[in-house]
Design an enzyme around this catalytic site. Structure first.
Site, short mmCIF file in Angstrom:
data_model
loop_
_atom_site.label_atom_id
_atom_site.label_comp_id
_atom_site.label_asym_id
_atom_site.label_seq_id
_atom_site.Cartn_x
_atom_site.Cartn_y
_atom_site.Cartn_z
N ASN A 151 3.20 113.89 -0.46
CA ASN A 151 3.37 113.71 0.98
C ASN A 151 4.51 112.71 1.18
O ASN A 151 4.33 111.50 1.00
CB ASN A 151 2.06 113.18 1.57
CG ASN A 151 2.11 113.05 3.07
OD1 ASN A 151 3.16 113.23 3.69
ND2 ASN A 151 0.98 112.71 3.67
N LYS A 197 3.66 109.56 -1.03
CA LYS A 197 2.29 109.47 -1.55
C LYS A 197 2.07 110.61 -2.52
O LYS A 197 2.57 111.71 -2.28
CB LYS A 197 1.27 109.62 -0.42
CG LYS A 197 1.21 108.46 0.52
CD LYS A 197 0.05 108.67 1.50
CE LYS A 197 0.31 107.93 2.78
NZ LYS A 197 -0.36 108.44 3.94
N ARG A 216 3.32 118.48 1.30
CA ARG A 216 2.95 118.54 2.71
C ARG A 216 4.24 118.67 3.52
O ARG A 216 5.16 117.86 3.36
CB ARG A 216 2.24 117.25 3.09
CG ARG A 216 1.84 117.23 4.52
CD ARG A 216 1.30 115.90 4.91
NE ARG A 216 0.80 115.99 6.27
CZ ARG A 216 0.23 114.98 6.89
NH1 ARG A 216 0.07 113.83 6.29
NH2 ARG A 216 -0.20 115.13 8.11
N HIS A 269 -2.09 118.41 12.08
CA HIS A 269 -3.33 118.06 11.36
C HIS A 269 -4.06 119.31 10.86
O HIS A 269 -5.27 119.26 10.60
CB HIS A 269 -4.33 117.29 12.25
CG HIS A 269 -3.94 115.87 12.56
ND1 HIS A 269 -4.33 115.25 13.73
CD2 HIS A 269 -3.23 114.96 11.87
CE1 HIS A 269 -3.86 114.01 13.74
NE2 HIS A 269 -3.18 113.82 12.62
N GLY A 309 -7.75 109.38 13.90
CA GLY A 309 -7.12 108.32 13.11
C GLY A 309 -6.11 107.65 13.99
O GLY A 309 -6.23 107.65 15.22
N GLY A 338 -3.15 108.80 14.40
CA GLY A 338 -2.86 110.04 15.13
C GLY A 338 -4.20 110.73 15.33
O GLY A 338 -5.07 110.63 14.46
N ARG A 393 0.52 106.50 20.61
CA ARG A 393 1.03 107.65 21.38
C ARG A 393 0.19 107.87 22.63
O ARG A 393 -1.03 107.69 22.58
CB ARG A 393 0.99 108.92 20.52
CG ARG A 393 2.05 108.95 19.44
CD ARG A 393 1.87 110.16 18.55
NE ARG A 393 1.69 109.75 17.18
CZ ARG A 393 1.23 110.54 16.22
NH1 ARG A 393 0.90 111.79 16.48
NH2 ARG A 393 1.12 110.09 14.99
N ASP A 429 -4.89 99.16 16.56
CA ASP A 429 -5.98 99.33 15.60
C ASP A 429 -7.33 99.17 16.31
O ASP A 429 -7.61 98.10 16.87
CB ASP A 429 -5.82 98.32 14.46
CG ASP A 429 -6.74 98.64 13.31
OD1 ASP A 429 -7.97 98.80 13.54
OD2 ASP A 429 -6.26 98.73 12.17
N ARG A 479 -10.17 98.60 15.25
CA ARG A 479 -11.02 97.49 14.79
C ARG A 479 -10.74 96.23 15.60
O ARG A 479 -11.67 95.56 16.07
CB ARG A 479 -10.81 97.23 13.30
CG ARG A 479 -11.47 98.28 12.43
CD ARG A 479 -10.96 98.25 11.04
NE ARG A 479 -9.57 98.68 10.99
CZ ARG A 479 -8.96 99.09 9.89
NH1 ARG A 479 -9.61 99.10 8.75
NH2 ARG A 479 -7.70 99.48 9.92
N GLY A 539 -9.72 107.92 9.95
CA GLY A 539 -10.08 106.49 9.99
C GLY A 539 -11.15 106.12 10.99
O GLY A 539 -12.15 105.50 10.64
N GLY A 564 -12.97 108.34 13.01
CA GLY A 564 -14.08 109.30 12.95
C GLY A 564 -15.01 109.04 11.78
O GLY A 564 -16.23 109.22 11.89
N GLU A 572 -6.52 115.61 2.76
CA GLU A 572 -5.43 116.58 2.90
C GLU A 572 -4.78 116.89 1.56
O GLU A 572 -4.36 118.01 1.30
CB GLU A 572 -4.40 116.03 3.90
CG GLU A 572 -4.92 116.10 5.33
CD GLU A 572 -4.24 115.15 6.29
OE1 GLU A 572 -4.44 113.92 6.14
OE2 GLU A 572 -3.51 115.62 7.17
P1 ADP Z 1 -3.46 107.80 9.95
O1 ADP Z 1 -3.37 108.67 11.15
O2 ADP Z 1 -2.43 106.72 9.90
O3 ADP Z 1 -3.69 108.54 8.64
P2 ADP Z 1 -6.17 106.90 9.55
O4 ADP Z 1 -6.89 108.18 9.54
O5 ADP Z 1 -6.08 106.13 8.27
O6 ADP Z 1 -4.77 106.99 10.23
O7 ADP Z 1 -6.88 105.95 10.62
C1 ADP Z 1 -6.41 104.67 10.84
C2 ADP Z 1 -7.18 104.07 11.98
O8 ADP Z 1 -8.59 104.13 11.72
C3 ADP Z 1 -6.86 102.59 12.14
O9 ADP Z 1 -5.85 102.43 13.08
C4 ADP Z 1 -8.14 102.02 12.65
O10 ADP Z 1 -8.00 101.93 14.02
C5 ADP Z 1 -9.21 103.05 12.38
N1 ADP Z 1 -10.32 102.51 11.57
C6 ADP Z 1 -10.39 102.41 10.24
N2 ADP Z 1 -11.58 101.86 9.86
C7 ADP Z 1 -12.26 101.60 11.01
C8 ADP Z 1 -13.53 101.03 11.32
N3 ADP Z 1 -14.36 100.60 10.38
N4 ADP Z 1 -13.86 100.94 12.62
C9 ADP Z 1 -13.04 101.35 13.60
N5 ADP Z 1 -11.83 101.91 13.37
C10 ADP Z 1 -11.45 102.02 12.11
#
Ligand code: ADP
Length: 396
Positions: free
Chosen positions: A9, A16, A91, A180, A210, A212, A241, A283, A285, A331, A333, A382
């Site tokens: 990727n 990656k 990818r 996706h 995530g 995205g 976005r 983020d 979190r 992330g 979900g 993926e």
């Molecule tokens: P990408 O689209 O960059 O691949 P990811 O699928 O890795 O993103 O998701 C990243 C996002 O997931 C982070 O911005 C964060 O907001 C969220 N995230 C990760 N762990 C947690 C958690 N424990 N609680 C809430 N949100 C989380």
């Protein structure tokens, strides 16, 4: 027969990789090159089993990263010789209408991937660089392209044509493509396996949440509708976005704020979504911890996000004529029980009810025993989907 398959990727400043033994799907090594092209050196991190290593590598191009990677595989004795590599799956962001499936990359396909840069200027050119670098080092090894868009090529015209003058579709390929796709296809397949049912028998709503974020409605194993559009900017609100907004806001900003098209583009892609509404972070979190201590904008952003996901689930249930399985992945979900709970609240009328305890534990199945819909948390992968497609294409 056992084969070693590499999944790649490449991003603008990163690359990656994951190396699998197929068909066992055993992960042999995975890693990441970062800061490619930014200085004379790049950062290389990898993990084998549970051992994680981070180091600095000389070189400033994707080619240098790939040369280093191949030498590294030999030095670490992960492969005895490069001939052991049976295929490399890449990818690729955009396959347009040309690529309805993953595809073996010959000269024509490579040119088509480059030509599609018009639709994905930030991604397809760098994907092509990764492909060419592998072709140079491993001229006899089959290269396969796995497109983020191809899973959605099954959408009907009513779900992909925009209500614009039809000539824009005909002349400029402006339509919904969706992204996706590799992730939605992977988690839908895994969910069917988990439930022990044929994928074709299920109506699935897959929520990839995530940085995205997109949602996909899957029926008879095919993508019927998805929330991203002509670009990955459409649909849900995301980390930075904006997702769907009134299109008139764009010329309004240009006239009123005297902004250029590219300045507006940066605002919509990089300064909106969670970051734009909260003003402090993309983020979830950070946003959740701020909401807990009473930050109103953080709470508003969470309410907006979860409400839009909920609305899309409702809309897709209508489009599919019901729903058997609701999937959370990526992330947010996979990790945020609170956000899943906010999304599923008041969806009992659709047969969606979650079990608080199972949800808190991030269990695979989080629906309650009364729930008519199976609600699942499925870890997306993926790279494994890319390796599967690559393996399938080289063994037929
Ligand atoms: P990408 O689209 O960059 O691949 P990811 O699928 O890795 O993103 O998701 C990243 C996002 O997931 C982070 O911005 C964060 O907001 C969220 N995230 C990760 N762990 C947690 C958690 N424990 N609680 C809430 N949100 C989380």
């Amino acid at each position: 027969m056992n084969k070693k398959i590499m999944a790649i990727n490449s991003g603008s400043s990163s690359l990656k990789f994951q190396l699998f033994q197929m068909p066992e799907e055993e992960l042999l090594v995975k890693g990441l090159f970062e800061r490619i092209g930014l200085e004379e050196e790049m950062i290389f991190s990898y993990s084998i089993n549970d051992m994680k290593v981070k180091t600095v590598v000389k070189g400033k191009t994707h080619e240098a990263a790939i040369d280093f990677l191949l030498q590294f595989l030999l030095e670490k004795k992960i492969m005895g010789s490069l001939q052991e590599l049976s295929g490399v799956g890449h990818r690729v962001a955009h396959g347009g209408e040309k690529f309805k499936h993953s595809s073996l990359i010959d000269m024509t396909a490579l040119q088509q991937i480059k030509d599609l840069a018009k639709l994905a200027p930030l991604h397809n050119p760098v994907n092509a660089i990764g492909i060419e670098a592998f072709q140079k080092d491993l001229p006899d090894c089959p290269q396969i392209a796995v497109f983020d868009t191809s899973f959605h090529q099954t959408m009907a015209p009513k779900n992909y044509v925009y209500p614009l003058p039809y000539r824009f579709y005909e002349e400029d390929s402006i339509r919904r493509y969706g992204f996706h796709g590799t992730s939605h296809q992977f988690v839908a397949t895994e969910a069917a396996k988990e439930l022990g049912k044929p994928l074709e028998s299920l109506k699935i709503i897959s929520c990839h949440l995530g940085n995205g974020a997109s949602i996909c409605g899957v029926k008879e194993g095919k993508s019927v509708i998805t929330s991203m559009g002509f670009t990955p900017l459409a649909g849900l609100m995301m980390g930075t976005r904006c997702g769907d907004i009134d299109p008139s806001i764009i010329p309004f900003l240009q006239y009123e704020k005297n902004l250029s098209a590219s300045e507006v583009e940066v605002i919509l892609n990089n300064e909106s979504g969670f970051k734009g509404v909260t003003g402090f972070s993309s983020d979830t979190r950070d946003i959740m911890s701020q909401a807990e201590i009473g930050n109103e904008k953080a709470q508003l952003a969470l309410d907006m996000f979860t409400s839009r996901v909920k609305q899309t689930i409702g809309a897709y249930a209508a489009e599919l004529g019901g729903v058997d399985v609701l999937i959370f992945t990526a992330g947010i979900g996979e990790n945020s029980a609170e956000i899943r709970e906010m999304i599923c609240e008041n969806l009992a009328f659709l047969g969606i009810q979650i079990d608080q305890e199972e949800n808190q534990k991030n269990n695979k199945k989080i629906s309650s025993s009364e729930s008519a819909v199976q609600v699942l948390v499925v870890e997306t992968n993926e790279e494994l989907m890319i390796a599967r497609d690559t393996f399938n294409l080289i063994t037929i």
